[in-house]
Scaffold this motif. Structure first.
Motif, PDB file in Angstrom:
ATOM      1  N   SER A  74       0.865  -0.788  -0.181  1.00  0.00           N
ATOM      2  CA  SER A  74       0.080   0.200   0.434  1.00  0.00           C
ATOM      3  C   SER A  74       0.475   1.265  -0.085  1.00  0.00           C
ATOM      4  CB  SER A  74      -1.112  -0.228   1.036  1.00  0.00           C
ATOM      5  OG  SER A  74      -1.385  -1.182   1.440  1.00  0.00           O
ATOM      6  N   LEU A  75       1.293   1.072   0.828  1.00  0.00           N
ATOM      7  CA  LEU A  75       2.937   2.201   0.920  1.00  0.00           C
ATOM      8  C   LEU A  75       4.144   2.272  -0.187  1.00  0.00           C
ATOM      9  CD1 LEU A  75       2.595   3.229   4.440  1.00  0.00           C
ATOM     10  CD2 LEU A  75       0.984   3.694   3.006  1.00  0.00           C
ATOM     11  N   SER A  76       4.253   3.498  -0.075  1.00  0.00           N
ATOM     12  CA  SER A  76       5.639   4.074  -1.408  1.00  0.00           C
ATOM     13  C   SER A  76       6.202   4.984  -0.839  1.00  0.00           C
ATOM     14  CB  SER A  76       4.740   3.907  -2.281  1.00  0.00           C
ATOM     15  OG  SER A  76       4.601   4.628  -2.910  1.00  0.00           O
ATOM     16  N   LYS A  77       7.788   5.306  -1.094  1.00  0.00           N
ATOM     17  CA  LYS A  77       8.856   6.412  -1.247  1.00  0.00           C
ATOM     18  C   LYS A  77       7.501   7.625  -1.476  1.00  0.00           C
ATOM     19  CE  LYS A  77      13.174   8.496  -2.423  1.00  0.00           C
ATOM     20  NZ  LYS A  77      14.176   8.274  -3.390  1.00  0.00           N
ATOM     21  N   GLY A  78       7.714   8.535  -0.498  1.00  0.00           N
ATOM     22  CA  GLY A  78       7.258   9.865  -0.525  1.00  0.00           C
ATOM     23  C   GLY A  78       6.243   9.996   0.123  1.00  0.00           C
ATOM     24  N   MET A  79       4.725   9.179   0.396  1.00  0.00           N
ATOM     25  CA  MET A  79       3.931   9.629   1.110  1.00  0.00           C
ATOM     26  C   MET A  79       3.921   9.879   2.299  1.00  0.00           C
ATOM     27  SD  MET A  79       1.476   5.657   0.133  1.00  0.00           S
ATOM     28  CE  MET A  79       1.268   6.006  -1.704  1.00  0.00           C
ATOM     29  N   THR A  80       3.193  11.057   2.633  1.00  0.00           N
ATOM     30  CA  THR A  80       3.110  11.311   4.206  1.00  0.00           C
ATOM     31  C   THR A  80       2.023  10.140   4.449  1.00  0.00           C
ATOM     32  OG1 THR A  80       2.566  13.387   3.152  1.00  0.00           O
ATOM     33  CG2 THR A  80       1.978  12.531   5.478  1.00  0.00           C
ATOM     34  N   VAL A  81       2.211   9.558   6.221  1.00  0.00           N
ATOM     35  CA  VAL A  81       1.719   8.463   6.403  1.00  0.00           C
ATOM     36  C   VAL A  81       1.779   9.107   7.890  1.00  0.00           C
ATOM     37  CG1 VAL A  81       2.970   6.616   4.700  1.00  0.00           C
ATOM     38  CG2 VAL A  81       3.958   7.138   7.501  1.00  0.00           C
ATOM     39  N   ILE A  82       0.409   8.729   8.724  1.00  0.00           N
ATOM     40  CA  ILE A  82       0.467   8.423   9.433  1.00  0.00           C
ATOM     41  C   ILE A  82       1.118   7.540  11.005  1.00  0.00           C
ATOM     42  CG2 ILE A  82      -0.873   9.540  11.968  1.00  0.00           C
ATOM     43  CD1 ILE A  82      -2.371  10.592   9.780  1.00  0.00           C
ATOM     44  N   ALA A  83       1.551   7.116  11.787  1.00  0.00           N
ATOM     45  CA  ALA A  83       2.006   5.827  11.799  1.00  0.00           C
ATOM     46  C   ALA A  83       1.959   5.687  13.565  1.00  0.00           C
ATOM     47  CB  ALA A  83       3.519   4.939  12.248  1.00  0.00           C
ATOM     48  N   GLN A  84       1.266   4.831  14.663  1.00  0.00           N
ATOM     49  CA  GLN A  84       1.530   4.964  16.316  1.00  0.00           C
ATOM     50  C   GLN A  84       2.254   3.558  16.476  1.00  0.00           C
ATOM     51  OE1 GLN A  84      -1.799   3.302  18.597  1.00  0.00           O
ATOM     52  NE2 GLN A  84      -1.694   6.135  19.441  1.00  0.00           N
ATOM     53  N   GLY A  85       3.075   3.622  17.312  1.00  0.00           N
ATOM     54  CA  GLY A  85       3.474   2.184  17.369  1.00  0.00           C
ATOM     55  C   GLY A  85       4.603   2.516  19.377  1.00  0.00           C
ATOM     56  N   ARG A  86       5.305   1.657  19.311  1.00  0.00           N
ATOM     57  CA  ARG A  86       5.770   1.255  21.095  1.00  0.00           C
ATOM     58  C   ARG A  86       7.850   1.600  20.295  1.00  0.00           C
ATOM     59  NH1 ARG A  86       4.559  -4.418  21.064  1.00  0.00           N
ATOM     60  NH2 ARG A  86       4.227  -4.190  19.117  1.00  0.00           N
ATOM     61  N   LEU A  87       8.455   2.237  20.849  1.00  0.00           N
ATOM     62  CA  LEU A  87       9.737   2.521  20.683  1.00  0.00           C
ATOM     63  C   LEU A  87      10.135   1.560  21.627  1.00  0.00           C
ATOM     64  CD1 LEU A  87      10.670   6.034  21.427  1.00  0.00           C
ATOM     65  CD2 LEU A  87      10.309   5.372  19.595  1.00  0.00           C
ATOM     66  N   THR A  88      11.065   1.455  20.561  1.00  0.00           N
ATOM     67  CA  THR A  88      12.270  -0.313  21.082  1.00  0.00           C
ATOM     68  C   THR A  88      13.496   0.298  20.977  1.00  0.00           C
ATOM     69  OG1 THR A  88      11.306  -1.399  18.982  1.00  0.00           O
ATOM     70  CG2 THR A  88       9.943  -1.789  20.679  1.00  0.00           C
ATOM     71  N   GLN A  89      14.148  -0.579  21.500  1.00  0.00           N
ATOM     72  CA  GLN A  89      15.641  -0.648  21.160  1.00  0.00           C
ATOM     73  C   GLN A  89      16.145  -2.269  21.593  1.00  0.00           C
ATOM     74  OE1 GLN A  89      18.523   2.222  24.046  1.00  0.00           O
ATOM     75  NE2 GLN A  89      18.794   0.070  24.755  1.00  0.00           N
ATOM     76  N   ARG A  90      17.031  -2.194  20.220  1.00  0.00           N
ATOM     77  CA  ARG A  90      17.694  -3.696  20.049  1.00  0.00           C
ATOM     78  C   ARG A  90      19.440  -3.737  19.282  1.00  0.00           C
ATOM     79  NH1 ARG A  90      18.219  -4.585  14.744  1.00  0.00           N
ATOM     80  NH2 ARG A  90      17.584  -3.219  13.146  1.00  0.00           N
ATOM     81  N   SER A  91      20.168  -4.753  20.004  1.00  0.00           N
ATOM     82  CA  SER A  91      22.074  -4.383  19.565  1.00  0.00           C
ATOM     83  C   SER A  91      22.009  -5.361  18.717  1.00  0.00           C
ATOM     84  CB  SER A  91      21.987  -4.518  21.227  1.00  0.00           C
ATOM     85  OG  SER A  91      21.917  -3.425  21.879  1.00  0.00           O
ATOM     86  N   TYR A  92      22.929  -5.381  17.511  1.00  0.00           N
ATOM     87  CA  TYR A  92      23.615  -5.854  16.827  1.00  0.00           C
ATOM     88  C   TYR A  92      24.626  -5.719  16.905  1.00  0.00           C
ATOM     89  CZ  TYR A  92      23.151  -1.857  13.339  1.00  0.00           C
ATOM     90  OH  TYR A  92      23.704  -0.758  12.634  1.00  0.00           O
ATOM     91  N   GLN A  93      25.951  -6.210  16.264  1.00  0.00           N
ATOM     92  CA  GLN A  93      27.305  -6.853  16.411  1.00  0.00           C
ATOM     93  C   GLN A  93      27.380  -6.372  14.220  1.00  0.00           C
ATOM     94  OE1 GLN A  93      29.021  -9.765  16.529  1.00  0.00           O
ATOM     95  NE2 GLN A  93      31.057  -9.392  16.463  1.00  0.00           N
ATOM     96  N   ALA A  94      27.838  -5.396  13.985  1.00  0.00           N
ATOM     97  CA  ALA A  94      28.397  -4.409  13.251  1.00  0.00           C
ATOM     98  C   ALA A  94      29.376  -5.461  12.380  1.00  0.00           C
ATOM     99  CB  ALA A  94      28.635  -3.511  12.729  1.00  0.00           C
ATOM    100  N   GLN A  95      29.727  -5.504  10.723  1.00  0.00           N
ATOM    101  CA  GLN A  95      30.787  -5.783  10.298  1.00  0.00           C
ATOM    102  C   GLN A  95      31.710  -5.814  10.573  1.00  0.00           C
ATOM    103  OE1 GLN A  95      29.787  -4.983   6.118  1.00  0.00           O
ATOM    104  NE2 GLN A  95      27.484  -6.327   5.790  1.00  0.00           N
ATOM    105  N   ASP A  96      31.869  -4.882  11.462  1.00  0.00           N
ATOM    106  CA  ASP A  96      33.269  -4.502  11.400  1.00  0.00           C
ATOM    107  C   ASP A  96      33.262  -5.043  13.577  1.00  0.00           C
ATOM    108  OD1 ASP A  96      31.825  -2.855  13.449  1.00  0.00           O
ATOM    109  OD2 ASP A  96      33.016  -0.637  12.652  1.00  0.00           O
TER     110      ASP A  96
END
Length: 204
Positions: A74-96
């Motif tokens: 339904s959505l594509s680049k440039g569209m103006t959207v209204i989003a609601q959700g929960r802020l989450t924090q995650r950790s990952y290991q980068a390529q370096d």
């Protein structure tokens, strides 16, 4: 869930949503929302864009909904959207090899902004949830319509005749269902014998 940070953000998609399947078999979509603040410049008497917040977002399909798939379709680049959700924090290991931590929005609800755009909504049938009369729901051309009446083509089309109340049967011991043995339309209610006194006491 208690303790979660729930926010609503309005902004533009910086890229097309990316739909993919993870190793567990679940379907997830990733995208970024750019939300710019607006402030009024008194020197130029014009509104100007302030700082821009780039917020990484994700949404998942589940057994009850196809949120991730619907977003990708339904959505594509440039569209103006209204989003609601929960802020989450995650950790990952980068390529370096370094450990990095990111904050992203786990989207629960999202839709296009209709301030400067129009949208057509197609309702999906599902095994769970309310789906009307299996033939109704939202139609992208006619609004809400339902088999047997309701709202159709933008106006009310009636349909009350198709929803007659079911006939009810009186209980087997219903005293008011006893056939009338007298000629009066009120039966024998009020007769002297009804009050346990059949003497010569005058009637009311």
């Amino acid at each position: 869930m208690a303790g979660e940070t729930i926010i609503t953000v309005v902004g533009n998609l910086t890229r097309d949503p990316e739909l993919r399947t993870v190793s567990s078999g679940s379907t997830v979509v990733n995208f970024t929302i750019a939300s710019s603040s607006r402030q009024f410049n008194r020197n130029t008497n014009q509104w100007e864009d302030g700082d821009t917040l780039f917020l990484n977002c994700s949404a998942w399909d589940s057994g009850r909904t196809s949120l991730a798939t619907n977003i990708a379709n339904s959505l594509s680049k440039g569209m103006t959207v209204i989003a609601q959700g929960r802020l989450t924090q995650r950790s990952y290991q980068a390529q370096d090899g370094t450990q990095r931590t990111v904050v992203e929005l786990r989207v629960d609800e999202i839709g296009p902004s209709l301030r400067r755009a129009t949208a057509q909504v197609t309702r999906q049938s599902a095994n769970s949830g309310f789906v009307g009369n299996q033939q109704g729901g939202f139609n992208q051309n006619a609004g809400y319509q339902q088999n047997g009446g309701g709202f159709n083509n933008g106006g009310y089309a009636g349909g009350a005749s198709n929803f007659a109340a079911p006939q009810q049967q009186a209980p087997a011991q219903d005293p008011w269902n006893t056939p009338d043995s007298g000629s009066s339309s009120f039966g024998t209610f009020g007769a002297p014998a009804e009050f346990g006194n059949d003497s010569g006491e005058p009637e009311f």
